[in-house]
Design an enzyme around this catalytic site. Sequence first.
Site, PDB file in Angstrom:
ATOM      1  N   LYS A 133       0.850  -1.205   0.000  1.00 46.62           N
ATOM      2  CA  LYS A 133       0.000   0.000   0.000  1.00 46.62           C
ATOM      3  C   LYS A 133       0.880   1.248   0.000  1.00 46.62           C
ATOM      4  CE  LYS A 133      -4.050   1.617   2.682  1.00 46.62           C
ATOM      5  NZ  LYS A 133      -4.909   1.310   3.849  1.00 46.62           N
TER       6      LYS A 133
ATOM      7  N   SER B 208      -9.852   1.362   2.769  1.00 51.39           N
ATOM      8  CA  SER B 208      -8.945   2.191   2.001  1.00 51.39           C
ATOM      9  C   SER B 208      -7.883   1.394   1.242  1.00 51.39           C
ATOM     10  CB  SER B 208      -8.247   3.175   2.945  1.00 51.39           C
ATOM     11  OG  SER B 208      -7.404   2.494   3.848  1.00 51.39           O
TER      12      SER B 208
ATOM     13  N   SER C 248     -10.058  -1.290   6.816  1.00 50.09           N
ATOM     14  CA  SER C 248      -9.449  -0.968   5.521  1.00 50.09           C
ATOM     15  C   SER C 248      -8.729  -2.118   4.825  1.00 50.09           C
ATOM     16  CB  SER C 248      -8.471   0.200   5.674  1.00 50.09           C
ATOM     17  OG  SER C 248      -9.170   1.421   5.695  1.00 50.09           O
TER      18      SER C 248
END
Lengths: 475, 96
Positions: free
Chosen positions: A75, A150, A174
């Site tokens: 990420k 996310s 997330s």
Amino acid sequence: MTAFPATASAIAATVNAGGSALPLVEESLRRCAADTTNALVRHHPQRARERAAVVDARIRAGERLPLAGVPLVVKDNLLVEGCGAEACSRILEGFVAPYTASAVARLEAAGAIVVAHANMDEFAMGSSNESSCRGPVRHPLDPTRIPGGSSGGSAVAVAAGLAPLALGSDTGGSIRQPAGLCGVVGFKPTYGRISRYGLIAYGSSLDQIGPLATTVVDADLALRVMAGRDPADSTSAERPLPAPLPADPRAALRGLRVGYVAAHEAGLAADVRARLIAAKAALASAGATLVPVELPNERHAIAVYYILATGEAASNLSRFDGIRYGRRAEGAKDLGQVYARSRAEGFGSEVQRRIMLGTYVLSTGFYDAYYRKAQQVRTLIIRDFAAVFAACDVLLGPISPTTAFRAGEKTSDPLQMYLADIFTISANLAGIPAVAVPAGSGDHGLPVGLQFHGPAWSDDRVLAAGAGLAAVLGG
Amino acid sequence: MTITAADVRHLARLASLDPDPAELERIAAKLDTIVDYVRQLQAVDTTGVEPAVDMSGMVGVTRPDVPGPLLDRATLLANAPAHSDAAFLVPKVVER
């Protein structure tokens, strides 16, 4: 949707047996370059090829590595030395990481190879991957839908087969929510299980790094490499490694007491509810005992979360000031203007909203009414889970009330977006582990995920239950 | 309406943000919806309940007081929008 041609475990076995890491790294790089979902924001082909050669040399020298040659997507809020990392925010434009996050460093030392950084909601603030400064990520099955967030890019990277393994971070769901919406496995470990050094902070009492993969076995493999105390993160705990998964995943289900909250069903779309009911039936026929339990304070979880997470974010994000890294506004006349204009230009609207909300709940006169009150209700939520886990070993539940929703559907109403996080937030508030596993498809063939929660430090039990459910559902 | 445009201006000042004056009402309305929602906690009885302030269970964690390598200064400065060989550069703070 086709997964990467081999699982992380299979790749490691091949490379440890003397097969070169390079062909599968090239395959991953090719797939990453051809991606049409906007899942990735930064590719690292040269670095990946160099690392593949290093892994090959280590194997030739006699080493055996648990993740030998496994392509890895991380990420965009995780630092990899010498690579950009922007948390998909304009304010970090051009930032180059001066060191590598501990979790990534441990995976690399175990043979994993970072091929790309994944798209995400800006600073991990979002549930649809629509707040990224790099544009939204599309769902791999339907480009008009969101992949969740996310860690949307990380989930899509695994679901669309760009790589077999990805890292995300989970502050209020997330990792698990995009994993569920994209049909992959996502694991949020116990708070303190994995070092957060090198993770761009959002809510420090809630954030945990965790793996996304196609199988629970791969998620477990990555967890055991990353787990453990790190002197660079004082909240990382010195705990024994989680126990290995049982060889027969169904064995873990026999006699397992699986709790469920009956009231959850009423809050679900019909197709999601059907999968939850089917999973309960499958677990019961595999020998698990289903135990009805209650989480009376769960209905307050979203309110608690949006007070505590925004308060922590307002504090954490004060470091972005246009002075030491990232973007600085042009033409500011004094230092105060540098701060305010750089932040106004650099942060997107959702991030600014959360900073202002956090500033509000922490400000003089409101602190006791909001922040302290939320901390007290957090205690009640922790107590709820303690009572639940006195009656059962793991808790089965939904991840999202619906399957992947349409892009733009909730962007104009932040509260509606927040409310969709109702089932994932409590794990972060209580600091406990939870795993998302695919549980079949709903309407339009869209994936439905379900999750198991367990008490703190029962990561192994939670993963074993997840592997068991995947096995009995034919996954 | 709990949060007004004036409140947003005040919050922006506290948080070093610089919202467009034309947007203040709209920002206030969205914040107000959220604050109105989170206010549900006021109704929860928390008499005698300790606040959860620490999730790790670890307090006073220190490392051994031993010098070790730090990150390289030139590498760190390279990320700054303006810097000299030894420092971050900022606009003049004090007028004479």
